[in-house]
Design an enzyme around this catalytic site. Structure first.
Site, short mmCIF file in Angstrom:
data_model
loop_
_atom_site.label_atom_id
_atom_site.label_comp_id
_atom_site.label_asym_id
_atom_site.label_seq_id
_atom_site.Cartn_x
_atom_site.Cartn_y
_atom_site.Cartn_z
N ALA A 1 0.79 -1.15 0.02
CA ALA A 1 0.19 -0.15 -0.18
C ALA A 1 0.80 1.20 -0.14
O ALA A 1 0.36 2.41 -0.48
CB ALA A 1 -0.99 -0.09 1.06
N THR A 2 2.01 0.98 0.39
CA THR A 2 2.93 2.38 0.54
C THR A 2 4.21 2.10 -0.35
O THR A 2 4.83 3.10 -0.63
CB THR A 2 3.59 2.61 1.92
OG1 THR A 2 4.21 1.66 2.36
CG2 THR A 2 2.30 3.02 2.77
N GLY B 1 6.35 -0.59 -3.69
CA GLY B 1 6.34 -1.85 -4.43
C GLY B 1 7.78 -2.10 -4.50
O GLY B 1 8.69 -1.60 -4.49
N ASP C 1 -1.35 -10.23 -0.53
CA ASP C 1 0.07 -10.60 0.01
C ASP C 1 0.11 -10.95 1.33
O ASP C 1 1.14 -11.75 1.47
CB ASP C 1 0.53 -8.80 0.18
CG ASP C 1 -0.22 -7.82 0.97
OD1 ASP C 1 -1.36 -8.23 1.37
OD2 ASP C 1 -0.25 -6.73 0.75
N ASN D 1 -8.04 -7.90 11.03
CA ASN D 1 -7.07 -6.75 10.62
C ASN D 1 -6.99 -5.68 11.83
O ASN D 1 -8.26 -4.99 12.26
CB ASN D 1 -7.63 -6.03 9.40
CG ASN D 1 -7.64 -6.90 7.99
OD1 ASN D 1 -6.63 -6.65 7.44
ND2 ASN D 1 -8.71 -7.64 8.00
N GLY E 1 7.69 -5.70 7.20
CA GLY E 1 8.43 -4.64 7.46
C GLY E 1 8.42 -4.40 9.05
O GLY E 1 9.52 -4.01 9.67
#
Length: 465
Positions: free
Chosen positions: A12-13, A15, A236, A295, A400
């Site tokens: 989303a932020t 690639g 993902d 989520n 991450g």
């Protein structure tokens, strides 16, 4: 024999395109390219620059092929729920971003036709206001569907542009709110009741299927006439869960990035009313596994805060680790935190509304965000255990967020369970492994693939204090 495949991993932020080298006892990634991603605001709302992402992916793939001329396969994964509408194979504009405010009217439109309890009994999907079902309902209200003869989720769209084959891979299809969690197929009755045209829904396909070769003009550009495109866990998180370096099945996972997806892996969905009340989701995994999870808002809270401050993340984390004052614990899943904007002000407002002192400094606020996330992770894992009966002796934190030592330690403290952090690039690794298995480079079930990850990738263990 070690062979190479390429992973196109769209977050989303950001690639990335990665080369993956896989053999019976070898697994390694080589970064090829990285590029930014984010919402583009236009007069009609927030969109994704999907054509820009496609061009970045092609450029990265061309570089990968130049570095590794014997490249065997490429697979694409991305975030969930968002899609492009198409007519005769042409995209009708850039996809809307899931953080666009338009989805609220879609929620109301769907719930007028189908009760939330009935939706859950069919799809097993956590209620999120941006689920595909609500977005498509809003598209229908706005008249956009009238011009469309199909829709494709983001990774399926890129696969279509690469090969000309239009399908929907099941792990991502399971996030739409229109996929039957029991049958593993589109829910035709639900689609009819919501008022959507069945004809726009693409054929479903499993991870590990061959879509075909690149279109001739792309093969010439990339320089790999024999390169195959392979479906992977195109959501993902489905790819990330493949790469959990677990020694047994008694684990919970946190796939931690912009969002944190927290849960356990099951063989069958849980569709009970208690599960719905807890807002747990049953999403498809590779090899028919079920990702039973919630989520949680994730590091979006921190990244938006640092962006607003134009701050140094490393320095802020060091200061937060040293902070020993009072810590405000807030609910990171409050919907006020979903849109882009001033997170510090929203957190302060939440604290005021709930009668607790707001963080008084930047280190205190960063610490508040991380401790609130850790507390949410612990609650979610406890609930997952209670609802599923799963045994959890280890928490695997991948993505991450596994590089954030303070968050990992706080999570171990909050859960009272050892946290194994890593791999950072779990999604790309899972993407690569599914391709490698489809190409016959490796074989075996998910546990076999995970054992290869455990032998190949360093991890850090955080013990509860």
């Amino acid at each position: 024999m070690v062979k190479a495949v390429a992973a196109v991993d769209l977050g989303a932020t950001s690639g990335r395109v990665m080369l993956g080298y896989v053999g019976h006892n070898e697994l390694r990634l080589v970064p090829v390219s990285r590029f930014p991603n984010g919402p583009v605001e236009t007069p009609d709302g927030l969109h994704w620059n999907i054509t820009g992402l496609y061009e970045h992916a092609l450029a990265g793939l061309t570089t990968a092929a130049a570095q590794e001329p014997e490249l065997v396969s490429v697979g694409v994964d991305s975030w969930a729920v968002d899609y492009a509408l198409l007519n005769a194979g042409r995209a009708l504009g850039e996809p809307f971003h899931y953080r666009d405010a338009r989805t609220a009217t879609g929620v109301a439109a769907v719930h007028e036709r189908v009760a939330a309890s009935e939706l859950y009994a069919s799809t097993g999907l956590q209620h999120l206001p941006f689920n595909t079902v609500f977005q498509l309902a809003e598209d229908a209200q706005a008249g956009r569907l009238a011009a469309a003869d199909s829709f494709l989720l983001v990774p399926d769209l890129l696969g279509f542009w690469l090969t000309g084959t239009a399908v929907a891979e099941r792990s991502n299809a399971s996030t739409t709110g229109l996929f039957n969690a029991t049958t593993g197929e589109w829910d035709d009755d639900l689609i009819r009741r919501v008022g959507l045209p069945r004809s726009i829904f693409p054929t479903l396909i499993d991870a590990g299927a061959r879509l075909g070769g690149l279109r001739p003009e792309l093969a010439a550009r990339v320089g790999t006439p024999n390169l195959q495109v392979t479906t992977v866990g195109s959501h993902d998180t489905a790819s990330a869960i493949v790469a959990i370096p677990a020694a047994d099945t008694d684990f919970a996972y946190i796939s931690c990035g912009t969002w944190s997806l927290v849960g356990v892996e099951l063989e069958k969905p849980i569709l009970s009313e208690a599960s719905r009340a807890a807002n747990f989701t049953n999403e498809g995994g590779v090899d028919g596994r079920v990702r039973y999870l919630r989520n949680v808002m994730g590091l979006w809270l921190l990244s938006e805060t640092v962006r607003l401050w134009n701050g140094d993340l490393t320095q802020l984390l060091e200061q937060a680790a040293a902070y020993d004052g009072p810590v405000a614990i807030f609910d990171p899943d409050d919907e006020r935190f979903l849109p882009p904007g001033d997170m510090p002000a929203r957190i302060a407002a939440w604290c005021e509304e709930n009668g607790i002192a707001a963080p008084g400094s930047r280190p205190a606020l960063v610490r508040s965000i991380l401790e609130s996330l850790a507390a949410a992770y612990a609650r979610t894992i406890d609930t997952a255990r209670a609802l599923s009966g799963a045994t959890v002796n280890t928490v695997h934190l991948v993505g991450g967020g596994s590089q954030n030592a303070l968050l990992c330690q706080l999570t171990a403290d909050a859960t009272g369970i050892p946290v194994v952090a890593g791999p950072v690039e779990a999604t790309a690794i899972g993407n690569v492994l599914v391709q490698a298995r489809a190409a016959g480079i490796v074989s075996g079930d998910l546990e076999t693939l995970r054992a290869l990850v455990a032998r190949s990738v360093p991890r850090t263990v955080y013990l509860p204090r």
